[in-house]
Design a protein around this motif. Sequence first.
Motif, mmCIF file in Angstrom:
data_model
loop_
_atom_site.group_PDB
_atom_site.id
_atom_site.type_symbol
_atom_site.label_atom_id
_atom_site.label_comp_id
_atom_site.label_asym_id
_atom_site.label_seq_id
_atom_site.Cartn_x
_atom_site.Cartn_y
_atom_site.Cartn_z
ATOM 1 N N PRO A 129 52.261 12.089 -9.576
ATOM 2 C CA PRO A 129 52.800 11.189 -8.550
ATOM 3 C C PRO A 129 51.737 10.701 -7.551
ATOM 4 C CG PRO A 129 54.286 13.037 -8.885
ATOM 5 C CD PRO A 129 53.037 13.328 -9.669
ATOM 6 N N LEU A 130 50.804 11.578 -7.170
ATOM 7 C CA LEU A 130 49.757 11.166 -6.240
ATOM 8 C C LEU A 130 48.885 10.075 -6.857
ATOM 9 C CD1 LEU A 130 48.157 11.283 -3.639
ATOM 10 C CD2 LEU A 130 46.985 13.321 -4.519
ATOM 11 N N ALA A 131 48.434 10.293 -8.086
ATOM 12 C CA ALA A 131 47.600 9.279 -8.747
ATOM 13 C C ALA A 131 48.367 7.978 -8.910
ATOM 14 C CB ALA A 131 47.117 9.793 -10.095
ATOM 15 N N GLN A 132 49.642 8.082 -9.265
ATOM 16 C CA GLN A 132 50.456 6.878 -9.426
ATOM 17 C C GLN A 132 50.510 6.078 -8.122
ATOM 18 O OE1 GLN A 132 52.194 5.556 -12.304
ATOM 19 N NE2 GLN A 132 50.599 6.870 -13.155
ATOM 20 N N ALA A 133 50.550 6.778 -6.984
ATOM 21 C CA ALA A 133 50.581 6.096 -5.691
ATOM 22 C C ALA A 133 49.242 5.431 -5.373
ATOM 23 C CB ALA A 133 50.942 7.087 -4.588
ATOM 24 N N LEU A 134 48.149 5.983 -5.884
ATOM 25 C CA LEU A 134 46.810 5.479 -5.592
ATOM 26 C C LEU A 134 46.339 4.388 -6.551
ATOM 27 C CD1 LEU A 134 45.106 8.919 -4.859
ATOM 28 C CD2 LEU A 134 45.723 7.175 -3.165
ATOM 29 N N LEU A 135 46.754 4.453 -7.806
ATOM 30 C CA LEU A 135 46.259 3.524 -8.823
ATOM 31 C C LEU A 135 46.483 2.068 -8.424
ATOM 32 C CD1 LEU A 135 47.338 5.422 -12.057
ATOM 33 C CD2 LEU A 135 44.983 4.954 -11.325
ATOM 34 N N GLY A 136 45.430 1.276 -8.617
ATOM 35 C CA GLY A 136 45.512 -0.154 -8.331
ATOM 36 C C GLY A 136 45.173 -0.526 -6.902
ATOM 37 N N LYS A 137 45.059 0.452 -6.033
ATOM 38 C CA LYS A 137 44.756 0.185 -4.622
ATOM 39 C C LYS A 137 43.234 0.162 -4.426
ATOM 40 C CE LYS A 137 49.068 1.252 -2.628
ATOM 41 N NZ LYS A 137 49.893 0.843 -3.708
ATOM 42 N N ALA A 138 42.817 -0.395 -3.285
ATOM 43 C CA ALA A 138 41.399 -0.495 -2.954
ATOM 44 C C ALA A 138 41.151 0.124 -1.584
ATOM 45 C CB ALA A 138 40.969 -1.958 -2.950
ATOM 46 N N ALA A 139 39.875 0.299 -1.248
ATOM 47 C CA ALA A 139 39.507 0.821 0.067
ATOM 48 C C ALA A 139 40.139 -0.044 1.143
ATOM 49 C CB ALA A 139 37.990 0.856 0.212
ATOM 50 N N GLY A 140 40.669 0.625 2.169
ATOM 51 C CA GLY A 140 41.320 -0.085 3.268
ATOM 52 C C GLY A 140 42.825 -0.207 3.093
ATOM 53 N N GLU A 141 43.319 0.039 1.889
ATOM 54 C CA GLU A 141 44.758 -0.029 1.653
ATOM 55 C C GLU A 141 45.397 1.325 1.927
ATOM 56 O OE1 GLU A 141 46.348 -2.422 -1.632
ATOM 57 O OE2 GLU A 141 44.256 -2.755 -2.232
ATOM 58 N N VAL A 142 46.726 1.312 1.977
ATOM 59 C CA VAL A 142 47.500 2.508 2.258
ATOM 60 C C VAL A 142 48.356 2.844 1.042
ATOM 61 C CG1 VAL A 142 49.324 3.472 3.717
ATOM 62 C CG2 VAL A 142 47.546 2.045 4.725
ATOM 63 N N ALA A 143 48.451 4.130 0.725
ATOM 64 C CA ALA A 143 49.292 4.585 -0.384
ATOM 65 C C ALA A 143 50.281 5.613 0.145
ATOM 66 C CB ALA A 143 48.430 5.213 -1.485
ATOM 67 N N ASP A 144 51.545 5.393 -0.150
ATOM 68 C CA ASP A 144 52.588 6.356 0.214
ATOM 69 C C ASP A 144 52.846 7.264 -0.972
ATOM 70 O OD1 ASP A 144 53.035 5.378 2.807
ATOM 71 O OD2 ASP A 144 54.329 3.788 2.036
ATOM 72 N N PHE A 145 52.812 8.554 -0.717
ATOM 73 C CA PHE A 145 52.990 9.562 -1.756
ATOM 74 C C PHE A 145 54.155 10.453 -1.368
ATOM 75 C CE2 PHE A 145 51.790 14.091 -2.657
ATOM 76 C CZ PHE A 145 52.156 14.095 -3.990
ATOM 77 N N THR A 146 55.113 10.593 -2.269
ATOM 78 C CA THR A 146 56.254 11.471 -2.025
ATOM 79 C C THR A 146 56.055 12.761 -2.806
ATOM 80 O OG1 THR A 146 57.685 9.558 -1.722
ATOM 81 C CG2 THR A 146 58.762 11.671 -2.114
ATOM 82 N N THR A 147 56.073 13.872 -2.082
ATOM 83 C CA THR A 147 55.872 15.173 -2.705
ATOM 84 C C THR A 147 57.107 15.555 -3.519
ATOM 85 O OG1 THR A 147 56.853 16.460 -0.910
ATOM 86 C CG2 THR A 147 54.495 15.919 -0.715
ATOM 87 N N PRO A 148 56.974 16.530 -4.410
ATOM 88 C CA PRO A 148 58.142 16.995 -5.170
ATOM 89 C C PRO A 148 59.270 17.496 -4.267
ATOM 90 C CG PRO A 148 56.137 17.798 -6.189
ATOM 91 C CD PRO A 148 55.742 17.150 -4.890
ATOM 92 N N MET A 149 58.954 17.897 -3.043
ATOM 93 C CA MET A 149 59.965 18.370 -2.102
ATOM 94 C C MET A 149 60.599 17.219 -1.321
ATOM 95 S SD MET A 149 60.053 21.584 -2.642
ATOM 96 C CE MET A 149 60.933 22.243 -1.255
ATOM 97 N N GLY A 150 60.164 15.978 -1.610
ATOM 98 C CA GLY A 150 60.773 14.811 -0.978
ATOM 99 C C GLY A 150 60.109 14.351 0.308
ATOM 100 N N GLN A 151 59.011 14.978 0.701
ATOM 101 C CA GLN A 151 58.298 14.586 1.913
ATOM 102 C C GLN A 151 57.331 13.443 1.582
ATOM 103 O OE1 GLN A 151 56.009 17.735 3.676
ATOM 104 N NE2 GLN A 151 55.043 16.394 5.160
#
Length: 162
Positions: A129-151
């Motif tokens: 899930p973390l990599a999926q949130a990061l893939l395709g993004k570039a420096a300066g962008e923001v990625a939202d990552f949801t943990t398995p616990m929903g945070q």
Amino acid sequence: MAMQDKPQIPMTRAGKARLENELAELKGARRMEIAEELKEAISHGDLRENAGYDEAKRSQAMLEIRVKEIETDLANSVLIEDMDAAAGKVTVGVTVVVQETGGTLEESFRIVGKTEADPAQGRISNESPLAQALLGKAAGEVADFTTPMGQTTRFNIVRVEP
């Protein structure tokens, strides 16, 4: 009904070589060891109550499952070096340095295929899930990552390194 394409499994040359070496070991020396264990257990007679035989059969089954798994991964592998890489974007094979929004600590992750993932060493699977949130993004962008616990955690991408 159309057949679905098998998913490609990204690998580095070193990762592919490691799997090939493991496969050779399993199909060679390890199979021979298990065959000897089976032969020894069979020589003790009654197989119905022979713990050594049962254990050797379990070992043999686990070995064959692993052999099949490696063969499938190798058959579906694509070298990371051969994958399309968008300059400056997070793709498989790059290291991405992130900082949690509001935090000061930088973390780096190398995005790798599932066979080479080792989170303790900073190598995360492209399927995570973390990599999926990061893939395709570039420096300066923001990625939202949801943990398995929903945070939900927000990461600022500091830089992308080859």
